[in-house]
Design a protein around this motif. Structure first.
Motif, PDB file in Angstrom:
ATOM      1  N   ASP A 391       0.825  -1.206   0.000  1.00 39.46           N
ATOM      2  CA  ASP A 391       0.000   0.000   0.000  1.00 39.46           C
ATOM      3  C   ASP A 391       0.862   1.261   0.000  1.00 39.46           C
ATOM      4  OD1 ASP A 391      -2.213  -1.586   0.040  1.00 39.46           O
ATOM      5  OD2 ASP A 391      -2.549  -1.424   2.204  1.00 39.46           O
ATOM      6  N   GLN A 392       1.971   1.222   0.748  1.00 32.67           N
ATOM      7  CA  GLN A 392       2.853   2.386   0.773  1.00 32.67           C
ATOM      8  C   GLN A 392       3.474   2.632  -0.598  1.00 32.67           C
ATOM      9  OE1 GLN A 392       5.582   1.439   3.897  1.00 32.67           O
ATOM     10  NE2 GLN A 392       4.118   1.879   5.547  1.00 32.67           N
ATOM     11  N   ALA A 393       3.879   1.544  -1.267  1.00 28.51           N
ATOM     12  CA  ALA A 393       4.451   1.696  -2.610  1.00 28.51           C
ATOM     13  C   ALA A 393       3.418   2.251  -3.582  1.00 28.51           C
ATOM     14  CB  ALA A 393       4.981   0.351  -3.104  1.00 28.51           C
ATOM     15  N   GLU A 394       2.188   1.746  -3.501  1.00 26.06           N
ATOM     16  CA  GLU A 394       1.124   2.251  -4.370  1.00 26.06           C
ATOM     17  C   GLU A 394       0.809   3.708  -4.055  1.00 26.06           C
ATOM     18  OE1 GLU A 394      -2.076  -0.428  -3.790  1.00 26.06           O
ATOM     19  OE2 GLU A 394      -1.117  -2.094  -4.858  1.00 26.06           O
ATOM     20  N   ALA A 395       0.855   4.064  -2.756  1.00 28.02           N
ATOM     21  CA  ALA A 395       0.606   5.456  -2.382  1.00 28.02           C
ATOM     22  C   ALA A 395       1.680   6.374  -2.952  1.00 28.02           C
ATOM     23  CB  ALA A 395       0.549   5.583  -0.858  1.00 28.02           C
ATOM     24  N   ARG A 396       2.939   5.918  -2.919  1.00 27.29           N
ATOM     25  CA  ARG A 396       4.016   6.720  -3.494  1.00 27.29           C
ATOM     26  C   ARG A 396       3.820   6.896  -5.003  1.00 27.29           C
ATOM     27  NH1 ARG A 396       7.250   3.654   0.152  1.00 27.29           N
ATOM     28  NH2 ARG A 396       7.797   2.209  -1.542  1.00 27.29           N
ATOM     29  N   ASN A 397       3.384   5.822  -5.661  1.00 30.58           N
ATOM     30  CA  ASN A 397       3.135   5.919  -7.103  1.00 30.58           C
ATOM     31  C   ASN A 397       2.009   6.892  -7.400  1.00 30.58           C
ATOM     32  OD1 ASN A 397       5.155   4.094  -7.809  1.00 30.58           O
ATOM     33  ND2 ASN A 397       3.798   2.321  -7.653  1.00 30.58           N
ATOM     34  N   ARG A 398       0.931   6.807  -6.596  1.00 29.96           N
ATOM     35  CA  ARG A 398      -0.192   7.725  -6.806  1.00 29.96           C
ATOM     36  C   ARG A 398       0.224   9.169  -6.548  1.00 29.96           C
ATOM     37  NH1 ARG A 398      -3.103   3.571  -4.128  1.00 29.96           N
ATOM     38  NH2 ARG A 398      -2.972   4.726  -2.157  1.00 29.96           N
ATOM     39  N   ARG A 399       1.059   9.354  -5.509  1.00 25.40           N
ATOM     40  CA  ARG A 399       1.513  10.702  -5.210  1.00 25.40           C
ATOM     41  C   ARG A 399       2.322  11.260  -6.386  1.00 25.40           C
ATOM     42  NH1 ARG A 399       5.658  11.422  -0.386  1.00 25.40           N
ATOM     43  NH2 ARG A 399       6.907  10.276  -1.904  1.00 25.40           N
ATOM     44  N   GLY A 400       3.198  10.416  -6.949  1.00 24.95           N
ATOM     45  CA  GLY A 400       3.972  10.876  -8.096  1.00 24.95           C
ATOM     46  C   GLY A 400       3.090  11.228  -9.277  1.00 24.95           C
ATOM     47  N   ASP A 401       2.072  10.403  -9.536  1.00 21.10           N
ATOM     48  CA  ASP A 401       1.144  10.687 -10.631  1.00 21.10           C
ATOM     49  C   ASP A 401       0.439  12.020 -10.417  1.00 21.10           C
ATOM     50  OD1 ASP A 401       1.831   8.318 -11.807  1.00 21.10           O
ATOM     51  OD2 ASP A 401       0.134   7.190 -10.966  1.00 21.10           O
ATOM     52  N   GLN A 402      -0.028  12.237  -9.179  1.00 23.27           N
ATOM     53  CA  GLN A 402      -0.762  13.464  -8.890  1.00 23.27           C
ATOM     54  C   GLN A 402       0.132  14.691  -8.983  1.00 23.27           C
ATOM     55  OE1 GLN A 402      -2.353  12.457  -5.088  1.00 23.27           O
ATOM     56  NE2 GLN A 402      -3.915  11.089  -5.908  1.00 23.27           N
ATOM     57  N   SER A 434     -10.762  28.097 -17.088  1.00 19.60           N
ATOM     58  CA  SER A 434     -11.691  27.688 -16.017  1.00 19.60           C
ATOM     59  C   SER A 434     -11.675  26.178 -15.827  1.00 19.60           C
ATOM     60  CB  SER A 434     -13.110  28.163 -16.354  1.00 19.60           C
ATOM     61  OG  SER A 434     -13.168  29.568 -16.459  1.00 19.60           O
ATOM     62  N   ALA A 435     -11.607  25.444 -16.943  1.00 26.81           N
ATOM     63  CA  ALA A 435     -11.573  23.986 -16.852  1.00 26.81           C
ATOM     64  C   ALA A 435     -10.293  23.513 -16.169  1.00 26.81           C
ATOM     65  CB  ALA A 435     -11.703  23.365 -18.240  1.00 26.81           C
ATOM     66  N   LEU A 436      -9.157  24.131 -16.524  1.00 27.02           N
ATOM     67  CA  LEU A 436      -7.893  23.744 -15.895  1.00 27.02           C
ATOM     68  C   LEU A 436      -7.878  24.076 -14.417  1.00 27.02           C
ATOM     69  CD1 LEU A 436      -5.345  24.841 -18.655  1.00 27.02           C
ATOM     70  CD2 LEU A 436      -5.889  22.498 -17.964  1.00 27.02           C
ATOM     71  N   GLU A 437      -8.425  25.228 -14.041  1.00 23.51           N
ATOM     72  CA  GLU A 437      -8.473  25.597 -12.628  1.00 23.51           C
ATOM     73  C   GLU A 437      -9.362  24.638 -11.842  1.00 23.51           C
ATOM     74  OE1 GLU A 437      -9.750  29.627 -12.840  1.00 23.51           O
ATOM     75  OE2 GLU A 437      -7.709  30.450 -12.919  1.00 23.51           O
ATOM     76  N   ALA A 438     -10.468  24.221 -12.451  1.00 21.62           N
ATOM     77  CA  ALA A 438     -11.345  23.254 -11.780  1.00 21.62           C
ATOM     78  C   ALA A 438     -10.638  21.913 -11.609  1.00 21.62           C
ATOM     79  CB  ALA A 438     -12.639  23.080 -12.580  1.00 21.62           C
ATOM     80  N   GLU A 439      -9.904  21.494 -12.641  1.00 22.22           N
ATOM     81  CA  GLU A 439      -9.159  20.237 -12.551  1.00 22.22           C
ATOM     82  C   GLU A 439      -8.063  20.337 -11.497  1.00 22.22           C
ATOM     83  OE1 GLU A 439      -6.793  17.114 -15.525  1.00 22.22           O
ATOM     84  OE2 GLU A 439      -7.662  18.984 -16.294  1.00 22.22           O
ATOM     85  N   HIS A 440      -7.409  21.502 -11.428  1.00 23.01           N
ATOM     86  CA  HIS A 440      -6.374  21.723 -10.409  1.00 23.01           C
ATOM     87  C   HIS A 440      -6.972  21.655  -9.008  1.00 23.01           C
ATOM     88  CE1 HIS A 440      -3.400  23.793  -7.950  1.00 23.01           C
ATOM     89  NE2 HIS A 440      -2.509  23.559  -8.907  1.00 23.01           N
ATOM     90  N   ALA A 441      -8.140  22.266  -8.837  1.00 31.18           N
ATOM     91  CA  ALA A 441      -8.792  22.243  -7.525  1.00 31.18           C
ATOM     92  C   ALA A 441      -9.209  20.836  -7.126  1.00 31.18           C
ATOM     93  CB  ALA A 441     -10.017  23.160  -7.546  1.00 31.18           C
ATOM     94  N   THR A 442      -9.518  19.994  -8.120  1.00 34.34           N
ATOM     95  CA  THR A 442      -9.900  18.611  -7.820  1.00 34.34           C
ATOM     96  C   THR A 442      -8.694  17.784  -7.403  1.00 34.34           C
ATOM     97  OG1 THR A 442     -11.711  18.745  -9.414  1.00 34.34           O
ATOM     98  CG2 THR A 442     -11.008  16.539  -8.747  1.00 34.34           C
ATOM     99  N   LEU A 443      -7.561  17.974  -8.077  1.00 34.15           N
ATOM    100  CA  LEU A 443      -6.376  17.181  -7.784  1.00 34.15           C
ATOM    101  C   LEU A 443      -5.624  17.665  -6.556  1.00 34.15           C
ATOM    102  CD1 LEU A 443      -4.836  16.604 -11.333  1.00 34.15           C
ATOM    103  CD2 LEU A 443      -5.947  14.928  -9.868  1.00 34.15           C
ATOM    104  N   ALA A 444      -5.678  18.969  -6.273  1.00 32.12           N
ATOM    105  CA  ALA A 444      -4.881  19.517  -5.185  1.00 32.12           C
ATOM    106  C   ALA A 444      -5.189  18.891  -3.830  1.00 32.12           C
ATOM    107  CB  ALA A 444      -5.062  21.031  -5.132  1.00 32.12           C
TER     108      ALA A 444
END
Length: 489
Positions: A391-402, A434-444
């Motif tokens: 799970d920690q390895a997967e979390a690190r991968n997800r963090r890198g993706d984000q 506006s679309a990029l800002e919304a996507e940024h707010a979702t990922l942040a």
């Protein structure tokens, strides 16, 4: 963060076909086509996912769900499928899969189109869904035509045989004399006061084969009046073909088919005297008794009895099985478990019952005794450690993706702002920003838990650098950089 570099992209293959009318070899053909394409691209095929005789109208397919789950675990880099409609025939499902793969930096390919883009998903996903709807409409129209000619559009009912020489789906039937005698006997016994459960037991005791050569059960006989199911509700036996009583729709949340009863105006009723087994007098006697014994209870919009929908579930509901026949052990009476096969059809000789409290006590005691042994606890701890590391390895991968996704969005926003500053403003740029800002707010918020907390001063409140009386110097307290986390709150 440690990133594992693979010498070649890891590819997986997904294959599916819809109905049992298609060749089983269809799966193998799809896999071979995709495998050859992957080899040409220099990819390493590490796994295959398949769904046989399962419609693409629902995402609830074992192979498809396993593919989505493994994508989240970063177990491959590329997905190869024969076509987009093999992945699903609903635009929402294929679009959701594409978004998930794109989020995990996983590419989607087909041998004929190459890399699949958003445009492919939008166009081909819409076409697949429209084709699915068109197939359903044509099938319904074909069944209506058969019904109007007095032919059976569905499967072969008990009491009838398919006419010799009839082509597949032709709908021509003739009476099976042996089975018709059983049908007439069931109607007579029920009209004379015998219950469906007692009738099923009697027929099984006499070794009378049921539909599809199976044992008789009470639900096969009584069915459901509103839907026209069961031996006692099949209007064909009275010389009437009633088509369109129900229609089935799929619940998008569960993928299960739900029956909806149609109004009388949407049904097609045709006289078929050549299929009559029961005379009107006996048919009406059965209908009168059904109305007399019917329990007035509420039903949901699908016609299910509310007492069954709201039936209380217990700790071992759906878990216990009979040690004799392998059937289910269910609640019968007040707080007692017994074999459903013995109760409903008499096919199992096991007449033993046990109280719910007694069996629950035995199971819990056994779990406590066996699961707390030293070897089991050691194995559990070992598995837990392995799972935590995974799970920690997967979390690190997800963090890198984000983090990479956020960085990419930031670059795009900066480019748009630079263009606006250079006088290239347009409504399209505003909409894209506006679309990029919304996507940024979702990922942040997703990446926020992994961000390193700002270090605070670790000295005591008397420190002039940290209290209201700190000096005007701009440099922070030296304790901040050397001691890390605060010792006081």
């Amino acid at each position: 963060m440690t990133v594992l570099h693979h010498p070649r992209p890891r590819a997986v293959i997904y294959a599916r076909y819809s109905t049992d009318k298609q060749r089983q070899e269809s799966i193998a053909d799809q896999i071979e086509l995709c495998r050859r394409y992957a080899v040409q691209q220099g990819w390493e095929v590490v796994d295959t996912y398949t769904d046989a005789t399962i419609s693409g109208a629902s995402r609830h397919r074992p192979g498809f769900l396993k593919l989505v789950d493994d994508a989240g675990r970063r177990r491959f880099d590329v997905v190869v499928s024969e076509a987009v409609d093999r992945l699903g025939r609903r635009l929402a499902d294929t679009s959701d899969l594409y978004d998930r793969l794109n989020f995990h930096n996983i590419k989607l390919y087909t041998p004929h189109l190459g890399e699949i883009t958003t445009l492919h998903i939008a166009i081909m996903g819409m076409m697949a869904q429209m084709q699915l709807r068109e197939i359903g409409q044509k099938t319904r129209r074909s069944h209506l035509g058969l019904a109007r000619e007095g032919r059976i559009p569905g499967g072969k009912a008990y009491g009838y045989d398919v006419v010799d020489g009839d082509k597949a789906g032709g709908g021509y039937r003739r009476i099976n004399a042996d089975e018709a005698a059983v049908v007439h006997r069931i109607f007579t016994l029920y009209a004379d006061g015998m219950s469906p459960r007692a009738i099923a037991r009697l027929l099984n005791d006499e070794n009378v084969p049921g539909p599809r050569r199976r044992k008789w059960v009470d639900t096969t006989i009584r069915g459901q009046v509103a839907r026209g199911t069961g031996i006692l509700n099949n209007a064909n036996y009275a010389g009437v073909l009633e088509w369109g009583r129900c229609e089935f729709v799929k619940d998008p949340g569960t993928g299960k088919r739900i029956a909806r009863i149609n109004p009388q105006a949407k049904r097609e009723i045709v006289e078929v005297p050549e299929l009559r087994i029961i005379d009107d007098v006996l048919w009406n006697r059965v209908k009168v008794r059904q109305e007399a014994v019917a329990t007035e209870i509420g039903r949901d919009e699908q016609g299910n009895a509310l007492n069954r929908v709201h039936r209380q579930r217990f700790l071992l509901s759906g878990v216990l099985v009979c040690g004799v026949c392998g059937g289910r052990y269910t609640i019968m009476g007040k707080d007692r478990y017994g074999c459903a096969g013995h109760r409903n059809s008499g096919t199992c000789p096991n007449d033993r019952t046990i109280t719910r409290q007694a069996i629950e006590g035995r199971v819990l005691a056994g779990l406590k005794e066996r699961l707390l042994s030293a070897d089991v606890v050691a194995a559990f701890v070992e598995e837990m450690v392995v799972a935590q590391r995974r799970d920690q390895a997967e979390a690190r991968n997800r963090r890198g993706d984000q983090e990479r996704a956020l960085a990419g969005i930031d670059r795009k926003i900066a480019s748009i702002l630079e263009a606006v500053e250079n006088g290239m403003y347009s409504p399209a740029l505003k909409e894209r920003l506006s679309a990029l800002e919304a996507e940024h707010a979702t990922l942040a918020p997703r990446s926020a838990p992994w961000k390193r907390r700002r270090r605070r001063c670790c000295c005591r409140p008397t420190c002039r650098s940290c209290t209201g009386g700190r000096s005007r110097r701009s440099s922070p307290c030296s304790a901040t950089a050397t001691r890390g986390w605060p010792r006081w709150r």
